[in-house]
Design a protein around this motif. Structure first.
Motif, PDB file in Angstrom:
ATOM      1  N   PRO A  97      12.327  36.072  22.196  1.00  0.00           N
ATOM      2  CA  PRO A  97      11.347  37.017  21.640  1.00  0.00           C
ATOM      3  C   PRO A  97       9.899  36.557  21.777  1.00  0.00           C
ATOM      4  N   CYS A  98       9.683  35.248  21.741  1.00  0.00           N
ATOM      5  CA  CYS A  98       8.314  34.724  21.865  1.00  0.00           C
ATOM      6  C   CYS A  98       7.714  35.073  23.220  1.00  0.00           C
ATOM      7  N   VAL A  99       8.544  35.094  24.259  1.00  0.00           N
ATOM      8  CA  VAL A  99       8.055  35.435  25.596  1.00  0.00           C
ATOM      9  C   VAL A  99       7.632  36.897  25.646  1.00  0.00           C
ATOM     10  N   TYR A 100       8.443  37.773  25.057  1.00  0.00           N
ATOM     11  CA  TYR A 100       8.097  39.199  25.029  1.00  0.00           C
ATOM     12  C   TYR A 100       6.884  39.453  24.139  1.00  0.00           C
ATOM     13  N   GLN A 101       6.693  38.629  23.140  1.00  0.00           N
ATOM     14  CA  GLN A 101       5.530  38.772  22.273  1.00  0.00           C
ATOM     15  C   GLN A 101       4.239  38.480  23.029  1.00  0.00           C
ATOM     16  N   ASN A 102       4.302  37.603  24.028  1.00  0.00           N
ATOM     17  CA  ASN A 102       3.132  37.224  24.808  1.00  0.00           C
ATOM     18  C   ASN A 102       3.055  37.921  26.164  1.00  0.00           C
ATOM     19  N   MET A 103       3.921  38.863  26.407  1.00  0.00           N
ATOM     20  CA  MET A 103       4.009  39.497  27.710  1.00  0.00           C
ATOM     21  C   MET A 103       2.756  40.307  28.049  1.00  0.00           C
ATOM     22  N   SER A 104       2.211  40.084  29.241  1.00  0.00           N
ATOM     23  CA  SER A 104       1.086  40.870  29.728  1.00  0.00           C
ATOM     24  C   SER A 104       1.558  42.256  30.155  1.00  0.00           C
ATOM     25  N   LEU A 105       0.786  43.264  29.803  1.00  0.00           N
ATOM     26  CA  LEU A 105       1.124  44.644  30.176  1.00  0.00           C
ATOM     27  C   LEU A 105       0.110  45.218  31.156  1.00  0.00           C
ATOM     28  N   ASP A 106      -0.683  44.349  31.771  1.00  0.00           N
ATOM     29  CA  ASP A 106      -1.725  44.809  32.690  1.00  0.00           C
ATOM     30  C   ASP A 106      -1.156  45.529  33.906  1.00  0.00           C
ATOM     31  N   ASN A 107       0.086  45.235  34.277  1.00  0.00           N
ATOM     32  CA  ASN A 107       0.696  45.883  35.439  1.00  0.00           C
ATOM     33  C   ASN A 107       1.115  47.315  35.153  1.00  0.00           C
ATOM     34  N   PHE A 108       1.093  47.706  33.884  1.00  0.00           N
ATOM     35  CA  PHE A 108       1.532  49.043  33.503  1.00  0.00           C
ATOM     36  C   PHE A 108       0.326  49.897  33.130  1.00  0.00           C
ATOM     37  N   PRO A 109       0.223  51.108  33.666  1.00  0.00           N
ATOM     38  CA  PRO A 109      -0.925  51.966  33.360  1.00  0.00           C
ATOM     39  C   PRO A 109      -0.954  52.355  31.892  1.00  0.00           C
TER      40      PRO A 109
END
Length: 260
Positions: free
Chosen positions: A82-94
């Motif tokens: 869950p920690c990885v998803y908490q820090n996940m970048s969403l810049d690739n998604f419009p």
């Protein structure tokens, strides 16, 4: 004769080595050995450290973390933390989806939301405020991102307060913005978040009428703010006038918007 025998023996050695390396059975042995070596190396890395590394990678790039998950089983398992998803970048998604999300994309965003990724409420706040849904909805979403110390959320909060049209809220926005610029760490991150916000604004219809009324923060009558250009002041840590510093941010924002 002796030289010939030596030469023949060397050729035979090379041929034998080549034959062994090309042997299908030896290829399998080599792959198993490499896999065993990689497994032993991964076993020596504490899981907490591996997760921390993947968290930083996820914060930098969704593509990189996706490729890391495909590289080996250990990375794939650790990347589901869950920690990885908490820090996940969403810049690739419009910011604005022009077509319906796939089931995988919906599952991905749902998991990011369940893991309290601050990018989810931050992006929604930007969308709500700049499309004219009102500041209350935006500020409510921003609070979730602020709880995670999201610098971009603090920056947008300042913008909302500055354009509120109320002197008390405007003064609060000025104080917060000036405080951000006094911090060396936050000031270093401001350009990154300005650029990200500018990129998001280019993908949406900006229809908030409050943005038509430009607030003026510096009311001094002298020429202390007459610099070579306003842009020089955006990242200038030596600007002592808080009003000038905030006015430069307002100008940058308005220059980033499409004509309302």
């Amino acid at each position: 004769m002796v030289n010939k025998n030596v030469k023949d023996s060397r050729n035979m050695g090379r041929a034998t080595t080549s034959t062994i390396l090309r042997s299908p059975s030896n290829s399998k042995i080599t792959k198993r050995s490499m896999h065993a070596t990689n497994s032993s190396m991964m076993d020596n890395i504490p899981r907490e450290l591996l997760i921390e590394i993947l968290c930083r990678l996820a914060h930098t790039s969704f593509t990189d973390i996706h490729n890391a998950k495909l590289s080996c089983k250990d990375f794939h398992e650790a990347a589901e933390d869950p920690c990885v998803y908490q820090n996940m970048s969403l810049d690739n998604f419009p910011l604005v989806a022009w077509k319906p999300l796939t089931k995988k994309e919906e599952a991905f965003f749902t998991k990011c939301q369940d893991c309290q990724n601050p990018e989810i409420p931050y992006r929604q706040a930007v969308l709500d405020y700049f499309t004219g849904k009102g500041p209350k909805s935006a500020l409510a979403h921003l609070q979730g991102a602020l709880n995670a110390n999201h610098i971009g959320a603090l920056y947008v909060t300042c913008i909302i307060l500055l354009f509120s049209g109320e002197d008390e809220l405007k003064a609060c926005g000025m104080k917060l913005m000036a405080g951000m610029k006094k911090s060396k760490y936050v000031r270093g991150k401001l350009k990154e978040h300005r650029d990200r916000l500018k990129s998001m604004l280019r993908t949406m219809w900006v229809e908030n009428p409050a943005l038509r009324r430009r607030p003026v923060c510096c009311t001094k009558q002298d020429n202390h703010r007459r610099r070579s250009s306003w842009e020089d002041m955006v990242d200038d840590a030596d600007v002592h006038c808080e009003g000038c510093s905030v006015d430069s941010e307002i100008k940058f924002l308005l220059d980033s918007l499409p004509r309302l």
